[in-house]
Design an enzyme around this catalytic site. Structure first.
Site, mmCIF file in Angstrom:
data_model
loop_
_atom_site.group_PDB
_atom_site.id
_atom_site.type_symbol
_atom_site.label_atom_id
_atom_site.label_comp_id
_atom_site.label_asym_id
_atom_site.label_seq_id
_atom_site.Cartn_x
_atom_site.Cartn_y
_atom_site.Cartn_z
ATOM 1 N N ARG A 54 0.964 -1.110 0.127
ATOM 2 C CA ARG A 54 0.070 -0.186 0.077
ATOM 3 C C ARG A 54 0.775 1.236 0.073
ATOM 4 O O ARG A 54 0.696 2.248 -0.565
ATOM 5 C CB ARG A 54 -0.926 0.024 1.241
ATOM 6 C CG ARG A 54 -1.685 1.268 1.473
ATOM 7 C CD ARG A 54 -2.947 1.307 2.173
ATOM 8 N NE ARG A 54 -2.962 0.220 3.424
ATOM 9 C CZ ARG A 54 -2.217 0.672 4.361
ATOM 10 N NH1 ARG A 54 -1.165 1.662 4.551
ATOM 11 N NH2 ARG A 54 -1.969 -0.601 5.376
ATOM 12 N N LYS B 262 -9.690 6.760 -18.711
ATOM 13 C CA LYS B 262 -10.278 7.321 -19.877
ATOM 14 C C LYS B 262 -8.733 7.340 -21.085
ATOM 15 O O LYS B 262 -8.618 6.500 -21.204
ATOM 16 C CB LYS B 262 -10.887 8.755 -19.619
ATOM 17 C CG LYS B 262 -11.841 8.827 -18.468
ATOM 18 C CD LYS B 262 -13.170 8.104 -18.554
ATOM 19 C CE LYS B 262 -13.890 7.836 -17.342
ATOM 20 N NZ LYS B 262 -14.142 9.030 -16.947
ATOM 21 N N TYR C 86 -17.587 17.049 -13.743
ATOM 22 C CA TYR C 86 -18.202 15.759 -13.789
ATOM 23 C C TYR C 86 -19.098 15.349 -12.453
ATOM 24 O O TYR C 86 -18.715 15.896 -11.498
ATOM 25 C CB TYR C 86 -16.728 14.866 -13.618
ATOM 26 C CG TYR C 86 -17.169 13.480 -13.683
ATOM 27 C CD1 TYR C 86 -17.202 12.687 -14.695
ATOM 28 C CD2 TYR C 86 -16.768 12.977 -12.447
ATOM 29 C CE1 TYR C 86 -17.737 11.418 -14.711
ATOM 30 C CE2 TYR C 86 -17.078 11.376 -12.294
ATOM 31 C CZ TYR C 86 -17.302 10.615 -13.404
ATOM 32 O OH TYR C 86 -17.817 9.278 -13.375
ATOM 33 N N ASP D 168 -8.826 19.111 -13.662
ATOM 34 C CA ASP D 168 -9.147 17.853 -13.962
ATOM 35 C C ASP D 168 -8.699 17.569 -15.691
ATOM 36 O O ASP D 168 -9.724 18.435 -16.371
ATOM 37 C CB ASP D 168 -10.684 17.676 -13.939
ATOM 38 C CG ASP D 168 -11.158 15.973 -14.205
ATOM 39 O OD1 ASP D 168 -10.536 15.544 -15.303
ATOM 40 O OD2 ASP D 168 -11.953 15.573 -13.641
#
Ligand code: PLP
Length: 384
Positions: free
Chosen positions: A49, A200, A101, A175
């Protein structure tokens, strides 16, 4: 010597594997790493992690592609967003692009509101409105820019927003999912942090959910890195490898997809059935000049409305053969959707609500003649 983006995209973060010499980075699945003595990890990795070599290669790659010094990878775009919002404190105010978004709006307005963070949706194309919002109390701590916006394809002047925000003591986040660093370089324009849904364009094949951040600020990196480990929304090493593989071809995919989108936008604008086309590459787009200045190409996302309204838009979205009816965007295959009923359902009734009959296309890299023929047949079926 500084390599051009197309070259960096192919090589960023790539060190031949130390053991095998493999040109493709190794997928290191180990959850824990051997220590040579107590507290002396062999290669600096302790626990998966906190750090992993495959993830580190991806993080180095996004830092390079965005022109930053630090990259951070997460299990989704929203996990990256969540990690950024951990920089806020109760009582802080966040200014969000008014057609951001839907998931970003949902996270800010439905989750962070419960922890005392207030979110204001502002049209960032209106710098007077932004200046007014920035002078309100409590002083905003963060301005969240999305450009081009989703799904209305508004283009926001990143440099102007970043300068206004900085003069008010707020940081600017961009973004950059729709544009990718190939088309648009927010850090060079004054942004503090770039965020990506790597689901994306960066991965580009609709086969992984992933998020990335890039920054040139050491102070922010330290806090973000702490939260990346503390909150734990890290990607799997395999997902990191998939994103990196996709990133190698982002420039060529984007070039083809943007050329296809430009041709489709022109074609739609000339059709009697279509009442409005939203694409920054069209000369009548309100921010066409800004888009030309700020972006290398106008991108491969576009939206449009039909004169016959929502029922016809629904029929159209269900009638295409190549354009798959699906959420998401930014991959090799073309997609079609109705934002109001699909991706943007969570913003119904909010300041971010979108027109019911709006159709959004994510244009892929197929032959444009085939895409046009598909749209032509579907338009005929929808208006029959
Ligand atoms: C998809 C998307 C997100 C959210 O990313 P996930 O990977 O789905 O969590 C954020 N911003 C934009 C512009 C997006 O398209």
């Amino acid at each position: 010597m500084t390599d051009r983006f197309e070259t960096l995209a192919v090589h960023a973060g790539a060190e031949p594997d130390e053991i095998s010499g493999g040109v493709s980075p190794s997928i290191q699945m180990s959850a824990t790493f051997r220590q040579d003595a107590v507290g002396k990890p062999r290669r600096g990795y302790e626990y998966g992690r906190s750090g992993n070599p495959t993830r580190q290669a991806l993080e180095a790659a996004i830092a390079e592609l965005e022109g930053g010094t630090h990259g951070l990878a997460y299990s989704s775009g929203l996990a990256a967003t969540q990690n950024l919002l951990y920089l806020l404190e109760p009582g802080d105010r966040l200014i969000l692009s008014d057609d951001a978004y839907g998931g970003t709006w949902r996270l800010a307005s439905k989750v962070w509101s419960r922890y005392g963070v207030q979110t204001d949706a502002v049209d960032l194309g209106d710098l007077d409105a932004l200046a007014a919002a920035l002078s309100g109390t409590p002083a905003p701590r963060m301005v969240w820019v999305e450009t081009p916006t989703n799904p209305l394809l508004k283009v926001v002047d990143i440099n102007a927003v970043a300068r206004l925000a900085a003069s008010a003591g707020a940081m600017t986040v961009v973004d950059n999912t729709f544009a990718t660093p190939f088309l648009q370089r927010p850090l060079e324009l004054g942004a503090d942090v770039v965020m990506h849904s790597a689901t994306k364009y960066l991965s580009g094949h609709s086969d992984v959910i992933s998020g990335l951040l890039a920054t040139g600020r050491d102070d922010l990196e330290e806090r973000l890195r702490f939260h990346q480990n503390a909150a734990g929304a890290v990607p799997s090493p395999f997902d990191c490898w998939l994103v990196m593989r996709g990133m190698r071809t982002v420039a060529v995919r984007m070039e083809r997809a943007a050329a296809n989108a430009a041709a489709i936008a022109e074609w739609l604008a000339g059709r009697a059935e279509v009442s409005k086309v939203y694409y920054p590459g069209l000369a009548d787009h309100p921010q066409h000049e800004l888009a030309k200045r700020q972006m290398r190409l106008p991108g491969a996302m576009l939206s449009f409305e039909l004169a016959a309204g929502e029922p016809a838009a629904r029929r159209l979205a269900e009638a295409t053969r190549l354009f798959t009816l699906a959420e998401s965007l930014g991959a090799v295959e073309s997609l079609i959707e109705l934002p109001a009923a699909m991706t943007h359902l969570s913003v119904a009734g909010s300041p971010l609500e979108v027109p019911a009959g709006l159709v959004r296309l994510s244009v892929g890299i197929e032959a444009v003649e085939d895409l046009l023929a598909d749209l032509e047949a579907a338009l005929q079926e929808a208006s029959a």
